[in-house]
Design a protein around this motif. Structure first.
Motif, short mmCIF file in Angstrom:
data_model
loop_
_atom_site.label_atom_id
_atom_site.label_comp_id
_atom_site.label_asym_id
_atom_site.label_seq_id
_atom_site.Cartn_x
_atom_site.Cartn_y
_atom_site.Cartn_z
N ARG A 1 56.05 -37.15 16.19
CA ARG A 1 54.71 -36.64 15.90
C ARG A 1 54.51 -35.22 16.41
NH1 ARG A 1 51.66 -41.39 18.37
NH2 ARG A 1 52.66 -43.11 17.27
N THR B 1 43.42 -28.30 10.27
CA THR B 1 44.14 -29.52 10.61
C THR B 1 43.48 -30.73 9.97
OG1 THR B 1 42.88 -29.78 12.67
CG2 THR B 1 44.98 -28.59 12.80
N TRP C 1 51.32 -32.52 7.50
CA TRP C 1 50.98 -33.15 6.22
C TRP C 1 51.51 -32.29 5.09
CZ3 TRP C 1 48.70 -37.90 6.30
CH2 TRP C 1 48.01 -38.29 7.45
N LEU D 1 43.33 -34.72 11.06
CA LEU D 1 43.63 -35.67 12.14
C LEU D 1 44.53 -35.03 13.20
CD1 LEU D 1 44.23 -38.92 10.03
CD2 LEU D 1 42.14 -38.20 11.21
N HIS E 1 46.74 -32.53 12.81
CA HIS E 1 48.04 -32.04 12.37
C HIS E 1 47.86 -31.05 11.22
CE1 HIS E 1 50.43 -34.92 14.75
NE2 HIS E 1 49.44 -35.76 14.51
N VAL F 1 49.72 -41.83 10.24
CA VAL F 1 50.08 -41.04 11.42
C VAL F 1 50.80 -41.89 12.44
CG1 VAL F 1 49.14 -39.76 13.38
CG2 VAL F 1 48.26 -39.34 11.08
N HIS F 2 50.29 -43.10 12.69
CA HIS F 2 50.85 -43.93 13.75
C HIS F 2 52.03 -44.77 13.28
CE1 HIS F 2 47.92 -42.91 16.85
NE2 HIS F 2 47.03 -42.83 15.86
N PHE G 1 53.94 -37.23 5.38
CA PHE G 1 53.60 -36.87 6.75
C PHE G 1 54.84 -37.08 7.61
CE2 PHE G 1 52.19 -38.07 11.05
CZ PHE G 1 51.51 -36.92 11.40
N ILE H 1 45.11 -42.63 9.03
CA ILE H 1 45.38 -42.89 10.44
C ILE H 1 46.57 -43.83 10.59
CG2 ILE H 1 44.41 -43.88 12.55
CD1 ILE H 1 41.66 -42.96 11.58
#
Length: 340
Positions: free
Chosen positions: A225, A263, A230, A265, A267, A217-218, A287, A214
């Motif tokens: 995004r 997917t 991934w 999360l 993606h 991702v952020h 990512f 997580i």
């Protein structure tokens, strides 16, 4: 009255008939029909010396091969066709600065964008298989078409590895060979990729390993995004698919249909065999938005030269393809480093 048996010469009728003079025909002798005796066959195809050598081998026209997965980096990266190796791309590393003013206030000069030049390292892939002319003439399948397909598959595999781990020397520079740092986008030099640590040396964190995913991702800025994916190999993906939340739900979400991808999360996951396995300090997970982050430059077509003259009696199929690649925007790709 005594009966007399008349015995005549078989040829007498021939000489007595005027229309047959000058022709002599042999009498027709009828023999009784007899059934031929049964004989065992002495020639078979099982022993080679008894006739098996005379039966040609039949080869199926379909040739099975060991399947090698070609890297799908080309399908997610930005690809451009070029006319020469002197290809350059400009990218702005900073935007235009603006400010608020009143109606009569002076307008001081603002910052202008800074440019960086991106030059993808180019290399030439080649293959030069040979086949004898007799093989091309007598084979039970189309040897030329088969060699062409094999060359295409090998080129796809080789360039896929270079897009990930290529060193840039006569080949593309892979995104894993770019400089890396743990600092954020605003303080990290342009061209350097940011990595997120996994929390354990050569492994995921012992507790809540999904939390680092997580964070990854952020760490990617929100404009990137949209369309981010991934990238990892199948062994790493198998470990992640077992991750569960505190309520026992898998973080991996299977697709609801053939048109909807699975997917992680939210993606899509792209399996790339060239990505390294999880090990100490390995960069095993990427990512990002590869359309913005990685550039592939290529000549439009693969060139194939059929050469039957240089090495008689062999025919060479000399194929070349010029391909380059490099990181385009270092802010668009994040990596996970398996370290504390």
């Amino acid at each position: 009255m005594r009966m007399l048996e008349l015995k005549t010469d078989p040829l007498a009728a021939v000489f007595d008939a005027p229309e047959t003079w000058g022709e002599v025909t042999a009498p027709v002798v009828e023999t009784p029909l007899t059934r031929p005796a049964l004989e065992a066959k002495a020639v078979t195809i099982t022993p080679p010396a008894k006739g098996g050598l005379s039966v040609p081998l039949e080869i199926d026209a379909v040739i099975n091969r060991v399947l090698l997965a070609a890297s799908p980096i080309r399908s997610i990266a930005q690809v451009v066709d070029i006319g020469s190796s002197a290809y350059r791309r400009l990218i702005t590393t900073s935007g235009v600065v603006s400010g608020w003013v009143s109606e009569t206030q002076a307008r001081p000069e603002t910052e202008t964008p800074n440019f960086s030049e991106i030059a993808p390292p180019m290399g030439e892939l080649y293959a030069n298989p040979a086949a004898s002319q007799a093989m091309l003439d007598d084979a039970g399948f189309n040897v030329e078409a088969w060699l062409g397909e094999e060359i295409g598959r090998e080129f796809a595999r080789a360039e896929g590895v270079a897009f990930v781990t290529g060193d840039g020397v006569n080949k593309p520079r892979g995104f894993l060979t770019a400089p890396t740092a743990a600092t954020a986008d605003l303080t990290r030099p342009f061209g350097t990729l940011q990595f997120i640590t996994s929390g354990a040396a050569g492994n995921f964190a012992a507790t809540n390993p999904q939390d680092r995913l997580i964070d990854m991702v952020h760490a990617l800025a929100s404009p990137y995004r949209q369309g981010a994916v991934w990238v990892m190999n199948s062994a790493t993906l198998a470990r992640i698919r077992k991750f569960k939340t505190t309520d026992g739900a898998f973080i991996w979400q299977p697709g609801l249909g053939p048109e909807q991808p699975q997917t992680l999360l939210g993606h899509r996951v792209v399996e790339v065999d060239a990505m390294p396995d999880v090990a100490a300090d390995s960069l095993s997970i990427a990512f990002g938005n590869f359309q913005a982050g990685y550039l592939i430059s290529q000549r439009a077509e693969t060139t194939v030269l059929k050469d039957p003259y240089s090495n008689k009696p062999y025919v060479h199929f000399y194929a070349t393809r010029r391909v380059g690649g490099t990181v385009l925007d270092s802010r668009a790709i994040k990596l996970m480093r398996f370290s504390v």
